[in-house]
Design a protein around this motif. Structure first.
Motif, PDB file in Angstrom:
ATOM      1  N   HIS A   7       0.844  -1.182   0.000  1.00 29.95           N
ATOM      2  CA  HIS A   7       0.000   0.000   0.000  1.00 29.95           C
ATOM      3  C   HIS A   7       0.889   1.244   0.000  1.00 29.95           C
ATOM      4  N   CYS A   8       0.565   2.241  -0.818  1.00 34.16           N
ATOM      5  CA  CYS A   8       1.287   3.520  -0.767  1.00 34.16           C
ATOM      6  C   CYS A   8       0.490   4.491   0.096  1.00 34.16           C
ATOM      7  N   LEU A   9       1.121   4.977   1.160  1.00 26.68           N
ATOM      8  CA  LEU A   9       0.408   5.874   2.078  1.00 26.68           C
ATOM      9  C   LEU A   9       0.185   7.255   1.466  1.00 26.68           C
ATOM     10  N   THR A  10       0.929   7.584   0.406  1.00 27.57           N
ATOM     11  CA  THR A  10       0.792   8.910  -0.210  1.00 27.57           C
ATOM     12  C   THR A  10      -0.346   8.951  -1.225  1.00 27.57           C
ATOM     13  N   CYS A  11      -0.305   8.028  -2.192  1.00 26.71           N
ATOM     14  CA  CYS A  11      -1.299   8.125  -3.279  1.00 26.71           C
ATOM     15  C   CYS A  11      -2.397   7.073  -3.177  1.00 26.71           C
ATOM     16  N   GLY A  12      -2.226   6.066  -2.309  1.00 26.34           N
ATOM     17  CA  GLY A  12      -3.271   5.045  -2.152  1.00 26.34           C
ATOM     18  C   GLY A  12      -3.121   3.868  -3.096  1.00 26.34           C
ATOM     19  N   ASN A  13      -2.056   3.852  -3.909  1.00 20.24           N
ATOM     20  CA  ASN A  13      -1.829   2.698  -4.783  1.00 20.24           C
ATOM     21  C   ASN A  13      -1.778   1.409  -3.967  1.00 20.24           C
ATOM     22  N   ILE A  14      -2.352   0.340  -4.524  1.00 20.85           N
ATOM     23  CA  ILE A  14      -2.216  -0.982  -3.915  1.00 20.85           C
ATOM     24  C   ILE A  14      -1.667  -1.905  -4.995  1.00 20.85           C
ATOM     25  N   ILE A  15      -0.642  -2.663  -4.667  1.00 20.59           N
ATOM     26  CA  ILE A  15      -0.092  -3.596  -5.644  1.00 20.59           C
ATOM     27  C   ILE A  15       0.044  -4.986  -5.024  1.00 20.59           C
ATOM     28  N   CYS A  16       0.151  -5.970  -5.889  1.00 19.98           N
ATOM     29  CA  CYS A  16       0.334  -7.357  -5.462  1.00 19.98           C
ATOM     30  C   CYS A  16       1.575  -7.886  -6.171  1.00 19.98           C
ATOM     31  N   LYS A  17       2.462  -8.516  -5.435  1.00 17.82           N
ATOM     32  CA  LYS A  17       3.698  -9.034  -6.058  1.00 17.82           C
ATOM     33  C   LYS A  17       3.426 -10.335  -6.818  1.00 17.82           C
ATOM     34  N   VAL A  18       3.908 -10.391  -8.037  1.00 15.23           N
ATOM     35  CA  VAL A  18       3.830 -11.624  -8.822  1.00 15.23           C
ATOM     36  C   VAL A  18       5.082 -12.456  -8.554  1.00 15.23           C
ATOM     37  N   VAL A  19       6.227 -11.779  -8.545  1.00 12.71           N
ATOM     38  CA  VAL A  19       7.500 -12.416  -8.187  1.00 12.71           C
ATOM     39  C   VAL A  19       8.060 -11.641  -7.006  1.00 12.71           C
ATOM     40  N   ASP A  20       8.499 -12.352  -5.981  1.00 15.31           N
ATOM     41  CA  ASP A  20       9.039 -11.663  -4.813  1.00 15.31           C
ATOM     42  C   ASP A  20      10.562 -11.783  -4.802  1.00 15.31           C
ATOM     43  N   SER A  21      11.233 -10.694  -5.223  1.00 10.97           N
ATOM     44  CA  SER A  21      12.698 -10.692  -5.239  1.00 10.97           C
ATOM     45  C   SER A  21      13.264 -10.335  -3.874  1.00 10.97           C
ATOM     46  N   GLY A  22      12.367  -9.911  -2.953  1.00  8.99           N
ATOM     47  CA  GLY A  22      12.815  -9.503  -1.621  1.00  8.99           C
ATOM     48  C   GLY A  22      12.950  -7.994  -1.494  1.00  8.99           C
ATOM     49  N   VAL A  23      12.928  -7.270  -2.624  1.00  4.45           N
ATOM     50  CA  VAL A  23      13.053  -5.807  -2.586  1.00  4.45           C
ATOM     51  C   VAL A  23      11.676  -5.200  -2.318  1.00  4.45           C
ATOM     52  N   VAL A  24      11.627  -4.207  -1.424  1.00  6.22           N
ATOM     53  CA  VAL A  24      10.351  -3.534  -1.123  1.00  6.22           C
ATOM     54  C   VAL A  24      10.041  -2.544  -2.247  1.00  6.22           C
ATOM     55  N   PRO A  25       8.855  -2.612  -2.850  1.00  4.25           N
ATOM     56  CA  PRO A  25       8.525  -1.667  -3.925  1.00  4.25           C
ATOM     57  C   PRO A  25       8.442  -0.225  -3.406  1.00  4.25           C
ATOM     58  N   VAL A  26       8.744   0.714  -4.296  1.00  6.91           N
ATOM     59  CA  VAL A  26       8.716   2.135  -3.945  1.00  6.91           C
ATOM     60  C   VAL A  26       7.631   2.825  -4.764  1.00  6.91           C
ATOM     61  N   CYS A  27       6.876   3.722  -4.092  1.00  2.48           N
ATOM     62  CA  CYS A  27       5.845   4.517  -4.780  1.00  2.48           C
ATOM     63  C   CYS A  27       5.873   5.923  -4.195  1.00  2.48           C
ATOM     64  N   CYS A  28       5.717   6.931  -5.019  1.00  4.49           N
ATOM     65  CA  CYS A  28       5.715   8.337  -4.579  1.00  4.49           C
ATOM     66  C   CYS A  28       6.977   8.666  -3.763  1.00  4.49           C
ATOM     67  N   GLY A  29       8.082   8.016  -4.094  1.00  3.51           N
ATOM     68  CA  GLY A  29       9.348   8.323  -3.441  1.00  3.51           C
ATOM     69  C   GLY A  29       9.574   7.627  -2.113  1.00  3.51           C
ATOM     70  N   SER A  30       8.641   6.772  -1.671  1.00  5.73           N
ATOM     71  CA  SER A  30       8.819   6.075  -0.393  1.00  5.73           C
ATOM     72  C   SER A  30       8.553   4.588  -0.559  1.00  5.73           C
TER      73      SER A  30
END
Ligand SMILES: [Fe+2]
Length: 176
Positions: A7-30
């Motif tokens: 969940h992105c606390l800034t814009c409200g985007n929600i995503i689901c991982k298809v492949v989990d590389s272990g890296v945390v996704p970034v949205c709106c700079g966070s």
């Protein structure tokens, strides 16, 4: 593998991982926030998925032990089924949930009227039911609905069901 929703606390985007590389996704700079799914329904509103197998290949998922608020400010935004093959995500629309609920009520009402062999006058009170709740001593009306989805999968392949409320977060019911 557990399904990871972020969940992105800034814009409200929600995503689901298809492949989990272990890296945390970034949205709106966070970094996005990993949503922890709750599995115990102890709040005022009910969010846990209720499961009904219609046959060995057909699953009906209904959210909550009672109808949930259904407005654009507060509604069940997603229902998802996880199976051994992946995840089937359904995005819900509050108006469509209300329309579907109203249609079901109309059909139930017509069926009842038919049974009683009398004409059915579908008036507004019959078509639209509202939940009345008291807030700060004032009576307010909140439309409610019982979001449901039908999924098709082999019973032995089903792993779990997720529901997401835009106010109360992610919920999970294990099917294993
Ligand atoms: Fe909620």
């Amino acid at each position: 593998m557990d399904v990871k929703f972020y969940h992105c606390l800034t814009c409200g985007n929600i995503i689901c991982k298809v492949v989990d590389s272990g890296v945390v996704p970034v949205c709106c700079g966070s970094e996005m926030i990993l949503m922890e799914a709750k599995s115990v329904d102890n709040g005022l509103e009910k969010h846990l998925p209720h499961i009904e197998w219609l046959d060995d290949m057909t699953l009906r998922v209904k959210i909550g032990s009672e109808p949930h608020p259904c407005t654009k400010e507060h509604f069940i935004q997603m229902i998802a089924l996880q199976t051994v093959d992946g995840i089937d995500i359904r995005i819900l629309d509050p108006q469509k949930c209300l329309d579907e609920r109203t249609r079901k009520e109309e059909l139930a009402h017509l069926a009842q009227a038919h049974k009683e062999d009398k004409k059915c006058g579908l008036d507004l009170a019959c078509r639209i039911e509202k939940l009345f709740s008291s807030k700060d001593g004032e009576l307010s009306e909140v439309p409610v609905a019982w979001p449901e989805q039908i999924f098709h999968c082999n019973k032995k392949d089903a792993i779990g069901v997720y529901a997401y409320c835009n106010l109360h977060g992610l919920w999970h019911k294990s099917l294993r």
